[in-house]
Design an enzyme around this catalytic site. Structure first.
Site, PDB file in Angstrom:
ATOM      1  CG  ASP A 110       0.183  -2.697   6.083  1.00  0.00           C
ATOM      2  OD1 ASP A 110      -0.838  -2.820   6.787  1.00  0.00           O
ATOM      3  OD2 ASP A 110       0.187  -2.080   5.002  1.00  0.00           O
TER       4      ASP A 110
ATOM      5  CB  CYS B  42      -3.646   3.204  -1.777  1.00  0.00           C
ATOM      6  SG  CYS B  42      -4.711   4.618  -1.564  1.00  0.00           S
TER       7      CYS B  42
ATOM      8  CD  GLN C 272      -7.423  -4.634   4.125  1.00  0.00           C
ATOM      9  OE1 GLN C 272      -8.364  -5.338   4.506  1.00  0.00           O
ATOM     10  NE2 GLN C 272      -7.575  -3.349   3.832  1.00  0.00           N
TER      11      GLN C 272
ATOM     12  CG  HIS D 269      -1.961   0.899   1.364  1.00  0.00           C
ATOM     13  ND1 HIS D 269      -1.791   2.223   1.647  1.00  0.00           N
ATOM     14  CD2 HIS D 269      -3.306   0.702   1.219  1.00  0.00           C
ATOM     15  CE1 HIS D 269      -2.981   2.816   1.687  1.00  0.00           C
ATOM     16  NE2 HIS D 269      -3.914   1.909   1.421  1.00  0.00           N
TER      17      HIS D 269
ATOM     18  CE  LYS E 294      -7.465  -0.062   6.220  1.00  0.00           C
ATOM     19  NZ  LYS E 294      -8.229   0.433   5.076  1.00  0.00           N
TER      20      LYS E 294
HETATM   21  C1  LIG Z   1      -2.725  -3.196   3.450  1.00  0.00           C
HETATM   22  C2  LIG Z   1      -3.021  -1.804   3.899  1.00  0.00           C
HETATM   23  N1  LIG Z   1      -2.060  -1.058   4.441  1.00  0.00           N
HETATM   24  C3  LIG Z   1      -2.290   0.184   4.866  1.00  0.00           C
HETATM   25  C4  LIG Z   1      -3.509   0.762   4.731  1.00  0.00           C
HETATM   26  C5  LIG Z   1      -3.706   2.152   5.196  1.00  0.00           C
HETATM   27  O1  LIG Z   1      -4.653   2.194   6.189  1.00  0.00           O
HETATM   28  P1  LIG Z   1      -5.108   3.559   6.775  1.00  0.00           P
HETATM   29  O2  LIG Z   1      -5.603   4.347   5.631  1.00  0.00           O
HETATM   30  O3  LIG Z   1      -6.165   3.205   7.751  1.00  0.00           O
HETATM   31  O4  LIG Z   1      -3.936   4.191   7.387  1.00  0.00           O
HETATM   32  C6  LIG Z   1      -4.530   0.041   4.149  1.00  0.00           C
HETATM   33  C7  LIG Z   1      -5.833   0.642   3.936  1.00  0.00           C
HETATM   34  O5  LIG Z   1      -6.491   0.439   2.974  1.00  0.00           O
HETATM   35  C8  LIG Z   1      -4.285  -1.271   3.746  1.00  0.00           C
HETATM   36  O6  LIG Z   1      -5.263  -1.990   3.195  1.00  0.00           O
END
Ligand SMILES: Cc1ncc(COP(=O)(O)O)c(C=O)c1O
Lengths: 313, 394
Positions: free
Chosen positions: B189, B352, B192, B120, B215
């Protein structure tokens, strides 16, 4: 393509509601900068297309497919229709400023309708006169002003019609303003369908003409339009009026009794029909039509134009 | 015991309401999940009953906030099976959690960070803009490639657990072990993964773990950063200020112990307490059940649509994520149409993860993401609508 309409539509809506401002801005962007396809953002046109298709998909998938596949052409059609309708709105705004209504000099709300085809009295305005329309001339009807004027204003009026009466004030003003440059002619268009005494009034005015008192009778009948018929019997009222303006009553009564001007009035009426008159008052200024009592501006505009055309200004 | 989505759905007020006259079919839980009434009530409770500062005020209301925050931290510790509750730092999202590490971890020039090729943007840009360290990339899921990219200079492996783009997962347990053998630290990270599968931090042995509250049923703008105590203590001060020091003079200061020293300023107390309630809710229904339910739904969709759409990944295990394209339709076309035809709400675009799509010459995908409150009937409607699009529009 759809961006253009979207921009116009949202821009107009944005004037009334702040909610539409971002959309208008986006559409502006879409029209003038041809937005690049960013992956996290949809183009406005794609979005509208998908939205419409999606909505249709819920009801008729075939319709949805039709719209989806022909979106570009459909949006062209839409744009053209929008532009045309905008042009009409512009024209209507112009008319509103010029003539006080949205349609131009020819139409009005205040109007006594003569329905030539149906027995019903107040059906829709109809102009289906057979054959070509023939513009009327002054004939030998009563006239005011310059005999050989370059601009002739002919009124088809009915003495019993309140709208014709309403128009008299305007006619008076026009005549007094232009009397040495135009000729004003009054022709009869008695709408007997609605007003039982219309013909009688026309005859009275014509019989007065015989004694050079047409305009006096003309004015009086209009002025006392409401009295007549309601409180006094029309015939009595006419006689009384004739007396008051000092007509030779014996001659007058004879003229009325003989219906001396029946044919003359019928000729006026038929000339009116041929010219496409469908109610009163209808004016023809050198053939250019004004229907109904319009603001004086409408008359002045046409008369000035005609005078100018004739080299009188 | 499995889970009963019909029963659980009753906890979600939004599922009871209608949008434009029909119920919603929410399939965008990878972005944010819906929130159960318990969480909403808990947030209200803070504002109604003790809407005051935490960790400072000696009055009764202040103490109540402290109690609730401590309770939430304990819930996180238990849920993630961490050693200490002070190993959880409150942030506003995964993105912020990763940024804290990127800025506060002690790097030396020449150090490298190793990431996968499916990160991401929240786990890409920090490393891209760091001038004095190298940013290496391995192929997602490929252990051999991972090993080959790991060098003596790899100070940190910062890697996504489950991809938000296609639902596939990295074998992180194995990766963490290999990285540790290489004396590299590991940041996971877990945006998900935390909402969808059991995370046992003691067993995983990750040094850092980041996830987002929104989430996983929590309030929006809430996140967690887990760090092993010794690692958190070793971070450089980054975001500092009120609450991070016990003492200060005009020239000196004395840091607070963990977790306060990494939580500057007044906090999103309602958010943290609400997130505690959300995690408690998840814990009650058990992540194993959620994982199984999502897998069932995803299998159903995949069996029915495998030949109808182009799946981004054909991997068997894709958590609750069904990411796809349909010939001749853009992802946004698909998303907007589903929204308008059947109130089906999905995401579209590059999610993203632009870098991966760019590498594969794609603009993006349409992504349905399921959660425990999605039902088989909803999947049926989704299948039917997708088939309609495919049949009539392509
Ligand atoms: C795999 C992953 N990493 C990071 C993020 C970023 O999350 P946040 O926007 O809540 O900081 C997301 C959000 O879609 C994600 O799916």
């Amino acid at each position: 393509m759809i961006c253009i309409i979207a921009f116009v539509v949202f821009a107009v809506m944005a004037i009334f509601s702040a909610n539409y401002r971002p959309l208008a801005a986006e559409a502006f962007d879409c029209v003038f900068r041809k937005m690049t396809f960013r992956k996290c953002k949809t183009r406005l046109d794609e979005r509208i297309k998908s939205k419409i298709t999606g909505k249709l998909m819920g009801h008729t998938p075939k319709g949805a497919a039709f719209v989806f596949k022909r979106f570009e052409i459909l949006s062209w059609i839409f744009v053209i229709v929008t532009i045309v309708s905008l042009a009409y709105s512009g024209y209507s705004t112009y008319n509103y400023i010029q003539y006080g209504n949205c349609y131009g000099p020819e139409v009005t709300g205040g109007f006594c309708i003569y329905n030539a085809l149906e027995g019903e009295k107040f059906t829709e305005l109809q102009k289906k006169i057979e054959g070509e329309t023939i513009l009327p001339d002054a004939d030998d009807d009563p006239a005011i002003g310059l005999e050989d004027a370059k601009v002739t204003m002919i009124e088809f009026g009915c003495y019993s019609c309140p709208h014709t009466r309403e128009a008299q004030q305007i006619v008076r003003e026009v005549v007094s303003q232009y009397k040495d440059r135009i000729k004003f002619v009054f022709r009869d268009f008695p709408i007997e369908q609605i007003y039982g005494d219309a013909f009688l009034h026309a005859e009275a005015a014509n019989c007065a003409l015989e004694q050079d008192m047409f305009w006096e009778m003309h004015e009086l009948i209009f002025t006392e339009q409401e009295v007549c018929g309601e409180e006094v019997h029309p015939e009595d009222h006419i006689e009384d009026a004739a007396k008051r303006i000092g007509l030779n009553m014996k001659e007058f009564k004879k003229c009325m009794k003989e219906h001396r001007y029946k044919e003359e009035i019928e000729k006026d009426f038929n000339d009116g029909l041929k010219a496409g008159v469908s109610g009163t008052p209808t004016f023809f200024i050198n053939g250019r039509r004004i229907i109904g009592p319009k603001p004086i501006k409408a008359f002045q505009k046409i008369i000035d134009e005609e005078l100018e055309k004739a080299g009188e200004i | 015991m499995g889970l009963n989505p019909e029963k659980l759905r009753k906890d979600f007020p939004i599922l009871d309401t209608k949008v434009k006259g029909r119920p919603i079919i929410y399939m965008d839980s990878a972005c944010q999940t819906l929130r159960p009434i318990q969480v909403i009530n808990k947030i209200n409770e803070y504002y109604n009953e003790y809407p005051v500062c935490g960790d400072r005020s000696q009055h009764k209301l202040g103490k109540r906030v402290d109690e609730e925050i401590a309770k939430a931290r304990k819930i996180f510790r238990k849920f993630f099976n961490a050693k200490h509750s002070e190993e959880f730092i409150f942030t506003k999202n995964t993105t912020e959690s990763i940024n804290i590490i990127a800025n506060a971890l002690k790097f030396k020039p020449g150090d490298a960070v190793l990431c996968s090729d499916k990160e991401h943007n929240s786990n890409l840009l920090q490393w891209q803009i760091k001038k004095d360290i190298k940013h290496n990339i391995f192929e997602f899921g490929n252990i051999e490639d991972f090993k080959s990219k790991l060098t003596k200079n790899t100070r940190l492996v910062s890697v996504v657990h489950t991809s938000n783009m296609d639902g596939t997962s990295n074998p992180i347990k194995e990766m963490i072990k290999i990285a540790h053998d290489n004396e590299s630290l590991v940041l996971i990270d877990g945006a998900q993964s935390a909402p969808h599968r059991e995370i046992n931090l003691k067993k995983l042995d990750a040094d850092f773990f980041a996830c987002s509250g929104h989430k996983m049923l929590g309030p929006s703008g809430t996140g967690l950063l887990f760090g092993k105590k010794e690692q958190l203590e070793n971070l450089n001060p980054f975001l500092v200020g009120g609450g991070t020091v016990e003492e200060s003079t005009y020239t000196t200061h004395h840091w607070e112990p963990l977790p306060n020293r990494i939580e500057p300023g007044l906090q999103n107390y309602a958010g943290i307490i609400g997130l505690g309630e959300a995690v408690h809710y998840l814990d009650k229904i058990r992540l194993k059940n959620i994982q199984k339910h999502e897998a069932n739904l995803n299998k159903k969709a995949t069996d029915a649509l495998g030949d109808v759409v182009d799946l981004i990944s054909k991997d068997q295990e894709r958590a609750g994520i069904f990411s796809f394209n349909i010939k001749n339709l853009t992802p946004h076309n698909i998303a907007i149409m589903l929204d308008n035809s059947a109130n089906i709400m999905i995401r579209s675009g590059a999610h993203c993860v632009h870098s991966w799509f760019n590498k594969h010459n794609m603009t993006g995908s349409a992504r349905a993401s399921f959660y425990f409150y999605n039902t088989e009937e909803e999947i049926d409607i989704f299948i039917e609508e997708i088939k309609k699009l495919r049949k009539h529009l392509t």
